[in-house]
Design a protein around this motif. Structure first.
Motif, PDB file in Angstrom:
ATOM      1  N   ARG A 131      33.795   0.085  70.260  1.00  0.00           N
ATOM      2  CA  ARG A 131      33.657  -0.831  69.132  1.00  0.00           C
ATOM      3  C   ARG A 131      34.982  -1.006  68.389  1.00  0.00           C
ATOM      4  NH1 ARG A 131      28.278  -1.718  67.477  1.00  0.00           N
ATOM      5  NH2 ARG A 131      29.245  -3.309  66.168  1.00  0.00           N
ATOM      6  N   GLY A 132      36.111  -0.822  69.118  1.00  0.00           N
ATOM      7  CA  GLY A 132      37.404  -1.108  68.527  1.00  0.00           C
ATOM      8  C   GLY A 132      38.142   0.054  67.912  1.00  0.00           C
ATOM      9  N   HIS A 133      37.653   1.291  68.123  1.00  0.00           N
ATOM     10  CA  HIS A 133      38.282   2.424  67.443  1.00  0.00           C
ATOM     11  C   HIS A 133      38.874   3.457  68.413  1.00  0.00           C
ATOM     12  CE1 HIS A 133      36.812   1.032  63.557  1.00  0.00           C
ATOM     13  NE2 HIS A 133      35.617   0.858  64.118  1.00  0.00           N
ATOM     14  N   VAL A 134      38.104   3.947  69.347  1.00  0.00           N
ATOM     15  CA  VAL A 134      38.567   5.009  70.252  1.00  0.00           C
ATOM     16  C   VAL A 134      39.162   4.378  71.506  1.00  0.00           C
ATOM     17  CG1 VAL A 134      37.910   7.034  71.587  1.00  0.00           C
ATOM     18  CG2 VAL A 134      36.832   6.599  69.375  1.00  0.00           C
ATOM     19  N   ASP A 135      40.390   4.757  71.825  1.00  0.00           N
ATOM     20  CA  ASP A 135      41.089   4.218  72.987  1.00  0.00           C
ATOM     21  C   ASP A 135      40.489   4.806  74.264  1.00  0.00           C
ATOM     22  OD1 ASP A 135      42.828   3.162  74.818  1.00  0.00           O
ATOM     23  OD2 ASP A 135      44.574   4.353  74.183  1.00  0.00           O
ATOM     24  N   LEU A 136      39.963   3.951  75.110  1.00  0.00           N
ATOM     25  CA  LEU A 136      39.350   4.383  76.371  1.00  0.00           C
ATOM     26  C   LEU A 136      40.137   3.908  77.591  1.00  0.00           C
ATOM     27  CD1 LEU A 136      35.579   3.719  75.558  1.00  0.00           C
ATOM     28  CD2 LEU A 136      36.840   5.871  75.379  1.00  0.00           C
ATOM     29  N   THR A 137      41.384   3.458  77.365  1.00  0.00           N
ATOM     30  CA  THR A 137      42.205   3.013  78.494  1.00  0.00           C
ATOM     31  C   THR A 137      42.686   4.206  79.326  1.00  0.00           C
ATOM     32  OG1 THR A 137      44.182   3.021  77.090  1.00  0.00           O
ATOM     33  CG2 THR A 137      42.965   0.930  77.315  1.00  0.00           C
ATOM     34  N   GLU A 138      42.655   5.411  78.720  1.00  0.00           N
ATOM     35  CA  GLU A 138      42.980   6.645  79.421  1.00  0.00           C
ATOM     36  C   GLU A 138      41.782   7.589  79.322  1.00  0.00           C
ATOM     37  OE1 GLU A 138      45.635   7.305  81.179  1.00  0.00           O
ATOM     38  OE2 GLU A 138      46.723   5.449  80.685  1.00  0.00           O
ATOM     39  N   PRO A 139      41.628   8.508  80.278  1.00  0.00           N
ATOM     40  CA  PRO A 139      40.521   9.464  80.183  1.00  0.00           C
ATOM     41  C   PRO A 139      40.558  10.241  78.874  1.00  0.00           C
ATOM     42  CG  PRO A 139      41.540   9.565  82.355  1.00  0.00           C
ATOM     43  CD  PRO A 139      42.419   8.683  81.518  1.00  0.00           C
ATOM     44  N   VAL A 140      39.397  10.457  78.283  1.00  0.00           N
ATOM     45  CA  VAL A 140      39.278  11.190  77.023  1.00  0.00           C
ATOM     46  C   VAL A 140      39.023  12.663  77.340  1.00  0.00           C
ATOM     47  CG1 VAL A 140      37.989  11.430  74.866  1.00  0.00           C
ATOM     48  CG2 VAL A 140      38.364   9.153  75.867  1.00  0.00           C
ATOM     49  N   SER A 141      39.814  13.538  76.737  1.00  0.00           N
ATOM     50  CA  SER A 141      39.682  14.982  76.979  1.00  0.00           C
ATOM     51  C   SER A 141      38.687  15.610  76.012  1.00  0.00           C
ATOM     52  CB  SER A 141      41.040  15.671  76.834  1.00  0.00           C
ATOM     53  OG  SER A 141      41.960  15.187  77.793  1.00  0.00           O
ATOM     54  N   ALA A 142      38.066  16.685  76.468  1.00  0.00           N
ATOM     55  CA  ALA A 142      37.160  17.434  75.598  1.00  0.00           C
ATOM     56  C   ALA A 142      37.938  17.980  74.408  1.00  0.00           C
ATOM     57  CB  ALA A 142      36.516  18.574  76.378  1.00  0.00           C
ATOM     58  N   ASP A 143      37.316  17.948  73.240  1.00  0.00           N
ATOM     59  CA  ASP A 143      37.971  18.396  72.018  1.00  0.00           C
ATOM     60  C   ASP A 143      36.951  19.140  71.163  1.00  0.00           C
ATOM     61  OD1 ASP A 143      39.410  18.853  69.752  1.00  0.00           O
ATOM     62  OD2 ASP A 143      39.868  16.751  69.326  1.00  0.00           O
ATOM     63  N   PHE A 144      36.975  20.463  71.233  1.00  0.00           N
ATOM     64  CA  PHE A 144      35.990  21.262  70.510  1.00  0.00           C
ATOM     65  C   PHE A 144      36.384  21.515  69.058  1.00  0.00           C
ATOM     66  CE2 PHE A 144      35.034  22.060  74.940  1.00  0.00           C
ATOM     67  CZ  PHE A 144      33.648  21.959  74.950  1.00  0.00           C
ATOM     68  N   SER A 145      37.534  20.970  68.635  1.00  0.00           N
ATOM     69  CA  SER A 145      37.870  21.035  67.209  1.00  0.00           C
ATOM     70  C   SER A 145      36.971  20.104  66.402  1.00  0.00           C
ATOM     71  CB  SER A 145      39.339  20.658  66.993  1.00  0.00           C
ATOM     72  OG  SER A 145      39.558  19.276  67.269  1.00  0.00           O
ATOM     73  N   LEU A 146      36.264  19.211  67.090  1.00  0.00           N
ATOM     74  CA  LEU A 146      35.341  18.299  66.417  1.00  0.00           C
ATOM     75  C   LEU A 146      33.949  18.901  66.250  1.00  0.00           C
ATOM     76  CD1 LEU A 146      36.297  14.991  68.259  1.00  0.00           C
ATOM     77  CD2 LEU A 146      36.944  15.676  65.946  1.00  0.00           C
TER      78      LEU A 146
END
Length: 202
Positions: free
Chosen positions: A166-181
């Motif tokens: 929806r225009g916010h998270v860049d998905l042009t590259e694979p997204v890595s797991a992030d457990f800080s969230l």
């Protein structure tokens, strides 16, 4: 003598009448006891998985444990896990994916998983940076927590690559797991991020 033969004939007649009305002499047979056979149903084999949903008290993810049917391979497991994410939480946590989202396909490429959804993933996703960020990372963190070697996620919509939901998270590259969230103050321990060693180039 005639009286003796008459007596024998009378006995034979009585025995014959008894045979006609009870040919197999069933009155003298003991009644068969009925034996109740209890058949125990086999319980389906299950495995516990960790799912990440929104925390209503913070802008983070929180985890929920849930049993699913045991799966024979990682591809089947991923499909089952994503379906559980779409189904939503069973606790007070907040859904991270639209209920209308439908998983169309799964591909595994080393540490990367490609998930292909229908258009409803985009159309029915609530607008906002936080919502989009948590949705994407709920997916990749959930996969990483349950499939040890999975660390990255690629999202497709109806077979095509997308730049963002929806225009916010860049998905042009694979997204890595992030457990800080992930919110750390939950009753269920948080699955820690495990570093994956990088192979040295020969």
């Amino acid at each position: 003598m005639l009286r003796w033969f008459g007596l024998l004939a009378l006995v034979a007649f009585i025995a014959g009448v008894g045979a006609v009305f009870n040919p197999f002499n069933r009155d003298n047979e003991p009644e068969a006891e009925s034996v109740a056979v209890v058949v125990e149903e086999e319980q389906p084999v299950q495995r516990d998985v960790v799912l990440y949903f929104g925390d209503p008290a913070s802008p983070f993810l929180a985890q929920e444990e849930r049993p699913i049917a045991e799966c024979d391979d990682d591809l089947t497991c991923i499909e089952a896990i994503v379906r559980e994410l779409v189904a939503g939480p069973q606790t007070e946590l907040v859904p991270v994916l639209p209920a209308q989202a439908l998983l169309l396909g799964v591909e595994i490429d080393e540490d990367r998983v490609v998930l292909d959804f229908n258009q409803a993933l985009v159309t029915n996703l609530p607008a906002g940076c936080s919502s989009e960020l948590l949705s994407v990372h709920a997916l990749v963190n959930t996969l990483a927590a349950n499939i040890p070697y999975v660390r990255r996620l690629v999202l497709h919509v109806e077979g095509r690559e997308i730049k963002t939901l929806r225009g916010h998270v860049d998905l042009t590259e694979p997204v890595s797991a992030d457990f800080s969230l992930v919110h750390r103050e939950r009753d269920v321990p948080v699955v820690e991020d495990v570093a994956v060693p990088v192979k040295e180039q020969e």
